[in-house]
Scaffold this motif. Structure first.
Motif, short mmCIF file in Angstrom:
data_model
loop_
_atom_site.label_atom_id
_atom_site.label_comp_id
_atom_site.label_asym_id
_atom_site.label_seq_id
_atom_site.Cartn_x
_atom_site.Cartn_y
_atom_site.Cartn_z
N SER A 58 8.36 9.12 -1.86
CA SER A 58 9.92 9.25 -1.66
C SER A 58 10.86 8.37 -2.14
O SER A 58 10.05 7.22 -2.65
CB SER A 58 10.16 9.64 0.32
OG SER A 58 9.89 8.23 0.50
N TYR A 59 12.06 8.29 -1.54
CA TYR A 59 12.92 7.31 -2.59
C TYR A 59 13.11 6.43 -1.17
O TYR A 59 13.56 4.55 -1.87
CB TYR A 59 14.16 8.57 -2.03
CG TYR A 59 15.55 7.49 -2.97
CD1 TYR A 59 15.52 7.34 -4.46
CD2 TYR A 59 16.42 6.73 -2.34
CE1 TYR A 59 15.94 6.66 -4.78
CE2 TYR A 59 17.19 6.22 -2.82
CZ TYR A 59 17.66 5.46 -3.91
OH TYR A 59 17.76 5.35 -5.27
N ASN A 60 12.37 6.29 0.15
CA ASN A 60 12.09 5.03 0.57
C ASN A 60 11.49 4.56 0.81
O ASN A 60 10.41 4.57 -0.21
CB ASN A 60 11.87 5.52 2.11
CG ASN A 60 12.96 5.97 2.76
OD1 ASN A 60 14.12 6.16 2.46
ND2 ASN A 60 12.88 7.07 4.09
N ARG A 61 11.54 2.66 0.91
CA ARG A 61 10.72 1.72 -0.13
C ARG A 61 10.44 0.09 1.51
O ARG A 61 10.59 0.85 2.81
CB ARG A 61 11.59 1.17 -0.24
CG ARG A 61 11.65 1.52 -1.73
CD ARG A 61 12.34 0.85 -3.28
NE ARG A 61 12.27 1.17 -4.22
CZ ARG A 61 11.67 1.57 -4.62
NH1 ARG A 61 10.13 1.95 -3.93
NH2 ARG A 61 11.55 1.65 -6.37
N TYR A 62 9.40 0.31 1.59
CA TYR A 62 8.74 -0.28 2.91
C TYR A 62 8.08 -1.74 1.76
O TYR A 62 7.71 -1.83 1.41
CB TYR A 62 7.73 0.74 3.25
CG TYR A 62 8.31 1.54 4.03
CD1 TYR A 62 7.87 1.80 5.32
CD2 TYR A 62 7.82 3.30 3.10
CE1 TYR A 62 9.10 3.57 5.77
CE2 TYR A 62 8.66 4.27 3.25
CZ TYR A 62 9.24 3.92 4.97
OH TYR A 62 9.52 5.72 5.02
N LEU A 63 7.93 -2.34 3.24
CA LEU A 63 7.47 -3.94 2.93
C LEU A 63 6.27 -3.53 3.17
O LEU A 63 6.39 -3.76 4.34
CB LEU A 63 7.95 -5.35 3.33
CG LEU A 63 7.43 -6.28 3.15
CD1 LEU A 63 7.00 -6.98 2.17
CD2 LEU A 63 8.00 -7.56 4.07
N GLY A 64 5.05 -4.15 2.74
CA GLY A 64 3.54 -3.93 3.55
C GLY A 64 2.60 -4.89 2.86
O GLY A 64 2.76 -5.28 1.73
N ILE A 65 1.31 -4.77 3.38
CA ILE A 65 0.14 -5.17 2.98
C ILE A 65 -0.64 -4.48 3.02
O ILE A 65 -1.10 -3.82 3.94
CB ILE A 65 -0.45 -6.92 4.13
CG1 ILE A 65 1.11 -7.66 4.29
CG2 ILE A 65 -1.28 -7.39 4.10
CD1 ILE A 65 0.32 -8.69 5.52
N TRP A 66 -1.34 -3.89 1.93
CA TRP A 66 -2.45 -3.32 1.73
C TRP A 66 -3.57 -4.11 1.12
O TRP A 66 -3.75 -5.20 0.46
CB TRP A 66 -2.43 -1.93 0.95
CG TRP A 66 -1.51 -2.88 -0.45
CD1 TRP A 66 -2.00 -2.60 -1.43
CD2 TRP A 66 -0.62 -3.05 -1.24
NE1 TRP A 66 -1.26 -2.99 -2.87
CE2 TRP A 66 0.10 -3.40 -2.12
CE3 TRP A 66 1.32 -2.89 -0.06
CZ2 TRP A 66 0.76 -3.26 -2.74
CZ3 TRP A 66 2.09 -3.19 -0.68
CH2 TRP A 66 2.09 -3.98 -1.40
N TYR A 67 -5.08 -3.59 0.73
CA TYR A 67 -5.64 -4.43 -0.05
C TYR A 67 -5.72 -4.02 -1.21
O TYR A 67 -5.79 -2.40 -1.43
CB TYR A 67 -7.15 -3.20 0.60
CG TYR A 67 -7.47 -3.70 2.18
CD1 TYR A 67 -8.22 -4.15 2.90
CD2 TYR A 67 -7.19 -2.19 3.49
CE1 TYR A 67 -8.83 -5.10 3.86
CE2 TYR A 67 -7.35 -2.54 4.51
CZ TYR A 67 -8.33 -3.46 4.87
OH TYR A 67 -8.83 -3.85 6.37
N LYS A 68 -6.10 -5.43 -1.64
CA LYS A 68 -5.97 -4.85 -3.52
C LYS A 68 -6.45 -4.21 -4.08
O LYS A 68 -6.14 -3.16 -5.04
CB LYS A 68 -6.06 -6.23 -3.63
CG LYS A 68 -5.72 -6.62 -5.18
CD LYS A 68 -5.89 -7.94 -5.71
CE LYS A 68 -5.60 -7.93 -7.25
NZ LYS A 68 -4.68 -6.86 -7.45
#
Length: 110
Positions: A58-68
């Protein structure tokens, strides 16, 4: 409610700092003079985790942590209830040491 928000902010900052800020010269570090924007990421020293600004189609953006190795497995999101709704986001460290997530108009999102 305010105390809950403060505890949540402290916990979130603690997780971020413990994972990503191991040494001042490492590539997995964000300093006062640096920022992280849309296409930038920080990768943990052992290359297990990655932090960045992302969208979920979507157009929304988030700051996150994920498994590389499996980027689709996001396991922590800072601004889950308050997404960046414009096309640009930036993470930086304020002069007083707070992590801040700003949108395109430089309004604080998190």
């Amino acid at each position: 409610m305010e105390r809950l928000c403060s505890l949540s902010m402290f916990f979130s900052s603690f997780i971020f700092l413990s994972i990503f800020l191991n040494s001042a010269m490492a590539a997995d570090t964000l300093t006062l003079k640096q920022s992280l924007s849309n296409n930038d990421t920080l990768v943990s020293a052992d290359e297990t985790f990655e932090l960045g600004i992302f969208s979920l189609g979507s157009y929304n953006r988030y700051l996150g942590i994920w498994y590389k190795k499996t980027p689709s497995r996001v396991f922590w999101v800072a601004n889950r209830n308050n997404p960046i709704t414009d096309s640009y986001g930036v993470l930086s460290i304020s002069n007083n040491g707070d992590l801040v997530l700003l949108n395109q108009s430089r309004s604080r999102i998190w």
